[in-house]
Design a protein around this motif. Structure first.
Motif, PDB file in Angstrom:
ATOM      1  N   SER A  44      -3.033  -3.192   7.322  1.00  8.41           N
ATOM      2  CA  SER A  44      -3.895  -2.196   7.944  1.00  8.41           C
ATOM      3  C   SER A  44      -4.979  -1.767   6.952  1.00  8.41           C
ATOM      4  N   TYR A  72      -3.946   3.082  -0.831  1.00  8.84           N
ATOM      5  CA  TYR A  72      -4.575   2.843   0.480  1.00  8.84           C
ATOM      6  C   TYR A  72      -6.074   3.164   0.375  1.00  8.84           C
ATOM      7  N   ALA A  77      -4.627  10.147   2.737  1.00  5.54           N
ATOM      8  CA  ALA A  77      -5.300   9.025   3.394  1.00  5.54           C
ATOM      9  C   ALA A  77      -5.213   9.162   4.908  1.00  5.54           C
ATOM     10  N   SER A  78      -6.297   8.760   5.567  1.00  6.15           N
ATOM     11  CA  SER A  78      -6.267   8.682   7.029  1.00  6.15           C
ATOM     12  C   SER A  78      -5.769   7.281   7.379  1.00  6.15           C
ATOM     13  N   ILE A  79      -4.490   7.184   7.647  1.00  2.00           N
ATOM     14  CA  ILE A  79      -3.898   5.865   7.896  1.00  2.00           C
ATOM     15  C   ILE A  79      -4.158   5.460   9.338  1.00  2.00           C
ATOM     16  N   LEU A  80      -4.722   4.281   9.505  1.00  2.00           N
ATOM     17  CA  LEU A  80      -4.907   3.751  10.855  1.00  2.00           C
ATOM     18  C   LEU A  80      -3.729   2.842  11.169  1.00  2.00           C
ATOM     19  N   PRO A  81      -3.248   2.876  12.420  1.00  2.00           N
ATOM     20  CA  PRO A  81      -2.222   1.888  12.787  1.00  2.00           C
ATOM     21  C   PRO A  81      -2.828   0.488  12.743  1.00  2.00           C
ATOM     22  N   LEU A  82      -1.969  -0.499  12.660  1.00  2.00           N
ATOM     23  CA  LEU A  82      -2.421  -1.883  12.496  1.00  2.00           C
ATOM     24  C   LEU A  82      -3.384  -2.296  13.606  1.00  2.00           C
ATOM     25  N   PHE A 127       5.242   7.179   2.020  1.00  2.00           N
ATOM     26  CA  PHE A 127       3.932   6.815   2.572  1.00  2.00           C
ATOM     27  C   PHE A 127       4.129   5.696   3.594  1.00  2.00           C
ATOM     28  N   SER A 164       1.096   4.065  -1.550  1.00  2.00           N
ATOM     29  CA  SER A 164       0.701   5.460  -1.715  1.00  2.00           C
ATOM     30  C   SER A 164      -0.677   5.665  -1.119  1.00  2.00           C
ATOM     31  N   ALA A 165      -1.002   6.935  -0.895  1.00  2.00           N
ATOM     32  CA  ALA A 165      -2.324   7.252  -0.341  1.00  2.00           C
ATOM     33  C   ALA A 165      -3.415   6.801  -1.302  1.00  2.00           C
ATOM     34  N   PHE A 201      -8.195   0.540  -1.404  1.00  2.00           N
ATOM     35  CA  PHE A 201      -8.607  -0.540  -0.505  1.00  2.00           C
ATOM     36  C   PHE A 201      -9.856  -0.106   0.273  1.00  2.00           C
ATOM     37  N   VAL A 202      -9.802   1.099   0.836  1.00  2.00           N
ATOM     38  CA  VAL A 202     -10.892   1.562   1.710  1.00  2.00           C
ATOM     39  C   VAL A 202     -12.192   1.732   0.916  1.00  2.00           C
ATOM     40  N   SER A 256      -6.834  -0.737  13.041  1.00  2.00           N
ATOM     41  CA  SER A 256      -7.558  -1.378  11.937  1.00  2.00           C
ATOM     42  C   SER A 256      -8.148  -2.703  12.389  1.00  2.00           C
ATOM     43  N   ALA A 303       0.902  -1.168   0.000  1.00  2.00           N
ATOM     44  CA  ALA A 303       0.000   0.000   0.000  1.00  2.00           C
ATOM     45  C   ALA A 303       0.926   1.199   0.000  1.00  2.00           C
TER      46      ALA A 303
END
Lengths: 197, 358
Positions: free
Chosen positions: B286, A86, A163-168, B280, A82-83, A89-90, A171, A80
């Motif tokens: 995740s 990511y 992207a609003s990345i969530l930590p593992l 990134f 790049s934003a 996926f979302v 998620s 994943a």
């Protein structure tokens, strides 16, 4: 003879988007058909046709959507990076959720759901948002491969380049919450929804 | 207007809609490509037209074998609706093995900061643009040819416009003994991450000292920085580190190395270094968990909403005959006309009761 994961993913995505266009237009058509007065064009036969077409289109799309998501995962090579990717996926997950809810509602309640105005509105809104999510996921694919998308000509664009990345852990906590809530809904809420005659 | 005509008009509109966006109007990205993209449709006379632009090649400095030389390509009088122009620097026009690398040159830096012989850039409204490649000259001295080719879109939307320059002869001279220069295997870095102020490594040959000056793209007054020798051999030092300030946003930094062998100095071409966004940090697992979590939460929410909007009153007014018929109801002698439902633990009216009349 083998084809690359990216080519296979494109073919699957085209089937999904094509089926969903049909499903969305017919679902919205069913709602409109119940709002406007009955006429020579807006008759029961048209309603039945649109209802069946929307069901067939959404079921077909729901069958191919997981294949498209899996082939996209393989094409992304487990990255994943790049934003945009990511967010792809979302948005795919959101599309899967909305289309599943659309199909569950239609199968459980039957064609009679279009007779209930709030339910008909909910069902067509679900189809519309589901199509928007699917289009976003597909458009991101175009951005990644060709650097452009059909959405570029539109004056608005849902967030995709940040992207609003969530930590593992967050998620997986969210996933646990999702599994728990759907298990409860399927056990206690879904049996209350039966065919509307 | 009848329905068939409306449907026909919609179909025609949809067919004609993409007419203005054929090929790759967003460009195809920088890369190593042969003349006319190796026989693609841009080389097909039926699909392409000669561009009205003029293309000129000049060199920025004298070319010595194995030494860096700046090749400037100036394009004038170009008009393109997409504002994107593709520019090639080529060693021949055969359609294969045309890149300068195939003809003994070595690309140190292209105008976009990479190391490709084909780049895409924006065509300014003035219609003129100059771009610069920095190459190491071939090892064998003598006359070497270079060409520049361009291609771009057209207002008509159905043809690729392309043009190629005249042959440009570069006279590569024998390198004088001990001429200081950049190392053959050194590639100038294209980008640094935003805010990165780490030292820049420069590899040279035959150099006893170097000096480096830098300036931001668009400025005119360069600033000198100190260089540190990393590994000194008997007479020379060919591995250096210099501290060039960090850049932020989309700033490009230009820097120039001057190599010394004793008091003899060779000024190398200006090199460009862009600013890349921070890497990134998203994790694929995740993203997958995030995606399926949203799917399940949306299903839960919408099914709950469907249940909430479900017409509950319908069930109350349902005819209970079917329920009675399908259940194992207990008929009671003490309560005629009523049936006991052991499942729901309640009395239900017997639909078959006719008031005791047989």
């Amino acid at each position: 003879m083998m084809v690359g994961a990216a080519t296979f993913h494109t073919a699957m995505a085209e089937i999904v988007v094509g089926s969903m266009v049909l499903a969305t237009l017919c679902a919205i058509g069913c709602s409109i058909s119940r709002i406007i007065p009955t006429s020579e064009i807006n008759n029961e036969s048209l309603m039945v046709t649109m209802d069946r077409a929307s069901l067939a289109g959404s079921v077909l799309a729901l069958i191919f959507l997981p294949i498209a998501i899996l082939s996209g995962n393989i094409a992304a090579d487990g990255q994943a990076e790049s934003a945009l990717l990511y967010n792809k996926f979302v948005y795919s997950g959101l599309a899967l959720g909305f289309w599943s809810a659309f199909v569950i509602g239609r199968i459980r309640m039957g064609p009679g759901l279009w007779e209930e105005r709030p339910l008909a509105f909910l069902q067509s809104a679900t189809a519309g948002i589901a199509f928007l999510m699917t289009s976003m996921a597909s458009s991101i694919g175009g951005k990644l491969v060709r650097g452009e998308s059909l959405f570029d000509v539109l004056p608005f664009w849902l967030p995709s380049e940040t992207a609003s990345i969530l930590p593992l852990w967050a998620s997986f906590s969210l996933l646990t919450l999702g599994i728990t809530s759907s298990a409860l809904v399927f056990k206690f809420t879904l049996p209350k929804i039966v065919r509307i005659e | 207007m009848n329905r068939s005509a409306i449907v026909f008009l919609i179909c025609i509109t949809l067919i004609l809609a993409p007419g203005s966006s054929v090929a790759n109007p967003g460009g195809n990205g920088d890369g190593d490509r042969d003349y006319s993209c190796g026989g693609s449709c841009h080389g097909d006379p039926a699909l392409s037209m000669p561009s009205d632009a003029t293309i000129e090649i000049t060199t920025g400095n004298e070319a010595f074998s194995g030494q860096a030389v700046a090749i400037h390509v100036t394009i004038e009088d170009i008009s393109t609706p997409s504002n994107i122009i593709g520019i090639f620097i080529l060693g021949s026009l055969n359609g294969n093995s045309d890149t300068p690398e195939d003809h003994g040159w070595h690309l140190i830096q292209d105008p976009n900061g990479g190391s490709s012989n084909y780049i895409e850039t924006k065509a300014p409204s003035s219609g003129s643009v100059t771009v610069t490649w920095v190459l190491l000259s071939p090892a064998n001295s003598g006359s070497h040819s270079l060409y520049a080719e361009i291609h771009h879109g057209s207002y008509a939307g159905d043809k690729a416009y392309s043009g190629v320059s005249e042959k440009f002869e570069v006279i590569v001279q024998d390198v004088p003994e001990g001429l200081p220069g950049l190392a053959n295997d050194w590639i100038a870095p294209s980008f640094r991450v935003s805010g990165d102020s780490s030292l820049l490594s420069i590899s040279t040959r035959n150099s006893t000292d170097i000096s480096v000056e830098w300036m931001l793209d668009g400025e005119w007054n360069p600033t000198s920085v100190e260089s540190v020798c990393i590994e000194e051999t008997e007479d020379f030092c060919n591995d250096w580190e210099v501290s060039i300030p960090a850049t932020m946003g989309e700033a490009n930094i230009l820097y120039r190395v001057t190599t010394y062998n004793g008091t003899f100095a060779v000024e190398q071409p200006w090199l460009k270094m862009g600013t890349a966004p921070p890497p990134f940090e998203g994790d694929v697992w995740s993203a997958r968990a995030h995606s399926f979590a949203f799917a399940l939460l949306i299903i839960s929410f919408l099914v709950t909403l469907q249940a909430r909007l479900y017409p509950s009153i319908e069930r109350d007014i349902l005819d209970q005959t079917q329920i009675v018929a399908s259940s194992e109801m207990i008929r009671s002698e003490e309560n005629p006309g009523w049936l006991w439902n052991p499942e729901s633990q309640e009395w239900i009216e017997d639909p078959e009761y006719n008031g005791g009349d047989e």
